[in-house]
Design an enzyme around this catalytic site. Sequence first.
Site, PDB file in Angstrom:
ATOM      1  N   ASP A 111      -2.512  49.131  -2.217  1.00 49.90           N
ATOM      2  CA  ASP A 111      -3.602  48.643  -1.375  1.00 49.90           C
ATOM      3  C   ASP A 111      -4.783  48.230  -2.241  1.00 49.90           C
ATOM      4  O   ASP A 111      -4.840  48.555  -3.431  1.00 49.90           O
ATOM      5  CB  ASP A 111      -3.940  49.645  -0.261  1.00 49.90           C
ATOM      6  CG  ASP A 111      -4.566  50.924  -0.754  1.00 49.90           C
ATOM      7  OD1 ASP A 111      -5.628  50.862  -1.398  1.00 49.90           O
ATOM      8  OD2 ASP A 111      -3.991  52.002  -0.491  1.00 49.90           O
TER       9      ASP A 111
HETATM   10  N1  URA Z   1      -0.194  54.880  -0.906  1.00 49.06           N
HETATM   11  C1  URA Z   1      -1.391  54.387  -0.570  1.00 49.06           C
HETATM   12  O1  URA Z   1      -2.117  54.976   0.239  1.00 49.06           O
HETATM   13  N2  URA Z   1      -1.804  53.261  -1.145  1.00 49.06           N
HETATM   14  C2  URA Z   1      -1.068  52.583  -2.043  1.00 49.06           C
HETATM   15  O2  URA Z   1      -1.504  51.551  -2.548  1.00 49.06           O
HETATM   16  C3  URA Z   1       0.187  53.114  -2.375  1.00 49.06           C
HETATM   17  C4  URA Z   1       0.616  54.271  -1.789  1.00 49.06           C
END
Ligand code: URA
Length: 242
Positions: A111
Site C-alpha cells: 500500500d
Molecule cells: N499489509 C498491509 O497492510 N499493507 C501492505 O502493503 C502489505 C501487507
Amino acid sequence: MSGTARLDRLLANLGYGSRNEVQQLVRRGAVVLDGVAAEDASKRIPITDDLPERMQVNGAPLDPLPGVALMLHKPVGVTCSHKEAGSLVYDLLPSRWRRRDPALSTVGRLDKETSGLLLLTDDGALLHRIISPKAHVAKHYVATLARPLQGDEAARFASGTLMLEGEDKPLAPAIMETLSPTSARLIITEGRYHQVRRMFAAIGNHVALLHRDRIGALTLPADLGSGHYRAMNAADIAAIFA
Ligand code: URA
C-alpha cells in the site's frame, strides 16, 4: 525470449516508439548491431540473451529483453498502480519502460504508506507462480505499532482463527516475533487487502509504520536504497521459492 523478431517490432515493443518512429531511428543509423548500423527495420533478427550487449540504440545498450524481473525498494508515498493520481512505482523506472509490451507489473502490491521489497515483472507465469496461494510464499513485514504489545498477539496470529473485519474466512496461521515493546516482525503467506494493518487493527492495535524486508528467502539488499531497483538473477528468483 528466443527465436527471431522483426527489428522494428522488437524496438516498438520495448517502448522505443511506434513502428514508424523506430523505422526512422533505423534510417538515421541510430540502431547498431555488432558494431554495424542496422539498415532494414523490417529484417528479422535472432533474439538472444546477449542482445543488450550487442545492440545499441542512440549509443546506449538496448533495454532488457522481455522476461524482466526486478526488485525495487519502494519508498513510502508511491502507489502500486499504472494509473492513479500522484507518484507511481513505475515513475521510479526509466520512462520508456512504461511503453513496453508485455508491460511490467508489480507482483502483488504494497500500500501507498508501506515501504520495502517490491517485485516487478513482465513475465505473467512468474508473477502467478509467486502470488499463487498454493505457493505459500512467506512475506516478512516489520511493523511499528502505535501501542505496546500485550503478549498474546503471536498466539492470536498463529491460531488460524483470527477474522478480519468484513471477511468470513479466518486468516491462515501467521508467525509474529516481538522486536521491541512497540515493534514486531510478522510473516504471512496470504495476500489479503491491507492484511498486516488489518491484522493489528483486529486485535486492537494500530500499525504506524510498515516495511517489507523479505519475500521467501529473498531479502531486500542493504545496499539497495529507497527508490532504487535492480534486476533479479536466477538465484534471486529461486530464493523467492526456497
Ligand atoms: N499489509 C498491509 O497492510 N499493507 C501492505 O502493503 C502489505 C501487507
